[in-house]
Design a protein around this motif. Structure first.
Motif: not given
Length: 344
Positions: A191-201, A209-218, A221-229
Motif C-alpha cells: 500500500h505504501s508503494a502504491l501511494l508513492h508509485d501510483t496515487v501521488l504521481p 501541487v505546490e509545496g509539501p504534501v500532508v498525509g492524514m489518517g485515523a 489509516g494513521g498507522l498506514a500514513m506513518l508507514h508510507a512516510q
C-alpha cells in the motif's frame, strides 16, 4: 416499551433509565463506545424501569448503544429511545451524551468557500475551491478513509471554512477510499508503494501541487500514513495522525485475539519504537481521546518520534475513538500543522 425517559446528565455523572412496562426484558446493558474498564455497565431493575448510574468518564461526550436481553432469549442492540441525540459513525448511528462544557467547533457554522468534488477513480476523490483550475498550483492534503472523513467529520467543510476565514491557504483535499481496509492499512509495504508509485504521481499529473504534501489518517489509516512516510523519502512533508493504531504487545494485549492483523501491526510498531527505517523526520501532529484504548500507545509513539527527530506533538482530546472526536480536534491541531508545513 412504554414512555421514554431521557438520560439525566450532570457534571459528575449520567443516569440512564429504560422503561419496561410489560416486563419484556431480563436485562439491559450499556454499550459505551469508549474505554470504561472498571465501570458497572449492567442496569438494575427498579419496578418497571431499568436504571444505571454511571460516573462521568474522562470525556465531554460519550457515544453508546443499549443491549436488551428479551425474555425469549433474543439479544438486541438499539439506540437509546429516550435520547434524541445521535452521533454518526462508520457502522451506523449511536446515541450520545454531551456533558456540561462540550461545545462543537465554531467552524461548523462559519462561512465557507464554495467547493467542488470530482471522482478521480473509484478510490480517489478530489476536492478544491470551486473557482480552481487544474493548473493552479495549490497545497495538497491526502486523507486515508477520505470519503468517510468527509461524510462523518466534515473534512472538506473544515478546509472550506478555514480558507474563507483566511486561516489556511487555498488547497486541495484528496480523499482515498480503501478496498480491503484492514489489509491495506496494517503497515502494508504494497500500500505504501502504491501511494508513492501510483496515487501521488497520478494526482500530480492531474493538478498542479505546490509545496509539501500532508498525509492524514485515523486509527489504522494513521498507522498506514506513518508507514508510507517512513518507507518513501519525500512522499509527505507532514503527518496528521488521529487515534492511530500503534498497537503494542505489552500495551494492547486485548487486540491479540480480536484483530487479525495484530501481529503485523505490533511488529511494525516495535520496529518504529526501535528507531528502524526512519528516512526523514517531518512535522507530526497526533491526536487521541482521553477515553480510548489507543491513548497509551499514542503517548508512547509520540515520545519515540520526538526522540528520533520528528517535530511531534500529541493533543489529547476529551473524547474517544470516533469521527466526531476527530472532527473536533481539527482546530487547532490540523490547522496548526497545515500552516506550519505550507506557510512556515
Amino acid at each position: 416499551m412504554g414512555r421514554v425517559i431521557a438520560p439525566l446528565v450532570t457534571e459528575e455523572s449520567v443516569t440512564f433509565r429504560l422503561p419496561d412496562a410489560e416486563l419484556a426484558l431480563t436485562g439491559t446493558r450499556l454499550l459505551p463506545a469508549l474505554s470504561l474498564p472498571d465501570a458497572r455497565l449492567e442496569f438494575a431493575r427498579a419496578g418497571k424501569v431499568w436504571e444505571l448510574d454511571l460516573p462521568r468518564p474522562p470525556a465531554l461526550r460519550m457515544e453508546y448503544k443499549l443491549q436488551l436481553h428479551h425474555v425469549d432469549g433474543e439479544v438486541e442492540e438499539i439506540c437509546d429511545p429516550g435520547n434524541p441525540l445521535r452521533a454518526p459513525g462508520a457502522f451506523g448511528d449511536k446515541s450520545v451524551v454531551e456533558f456540561p462544557g462540550y461545545v462543537a467547533p465554531a467552524w461548523l457554522d462559519a462561512e465557507k468557500v464554495p467547493g467542488e468534488t470530482v471522482d478521480v477513480t473509484d478510490t480517489i476523490r478530489l476536492w478544491a475551491p470551486a473557482d480552481t483550475e487544474p493548473t493552479d498550483p495549490l497545497p495538497l492534503l491526502v486523507a486515508h478513509d477520505g470519503p468517510e472523513y468527509d461524510r462523518l467529520a466534515a473534512l472538506t467543510g473544515f478546509s472550506a471554512a478555514l480558507i474563507a476565514a483566511g486561516r489556511l491557504p487555498r488547497h486541495r483535499v484528496a480523499m482515498l477510499q480503501p478496498v480491503h481496509r484492514d489489509e491495506e492499512y496494517s503497515a502494508n509495504p504494497e500500500h505504501s508503494a502504491l501511494l508513492h508509485d501510483t496515487v501521488l504521481p497520478a494526482l500530480r499529473e492531474l493538478v498542479a501541487v505546490e509545496g509539501p504534501v500532508v498525509g492524514m489518517g485515523a486509527s489504522l489509516g494513521g498507522l498506514a500514513m506513518l508507514h508510507a512516510q517512513r518507507s518513501h523519502k519525500g512522499l509527505f512533508g507532514g503527518l496528521f495522525l488521529q487515534s492511530a493504531s500503534f498497537l503494542d504487545k505489552e500495551l494492547d494485549p486485548q487486540e491479540r485475539g480480536r484483530f487479525s492483523m495484530f501481529a503485523q501491526v505490533s511488529a511494525y510498531t516495535a520496529e518504529v519504537l526501535r528507531g528502524e527505517a526512519a528516512v526523514e523526520p517531518v512535522p507530526v501532529a497526533l491526536t487521541c481521546g482521553t477515553a480510548e484504548e489507543n491513548l497509551a500507545n499514542n503517548r508512547q509513539m509520540a515520545r519515540a518520534l520526538a526522540a528520533q527527530g520528528y517535530p511531534a506533538k500529541l493533543t489529547e482530546t476529551p473524547d474517544a475513538h470516533n469521527y466526531v472526536s476527530w472532527r473536533d480536534a481539527f482546530d487547532p491541531a490540523l490547522a496548526d500543522l497545515l500552516r506550519a508545513v505550507w506557510v512556515g
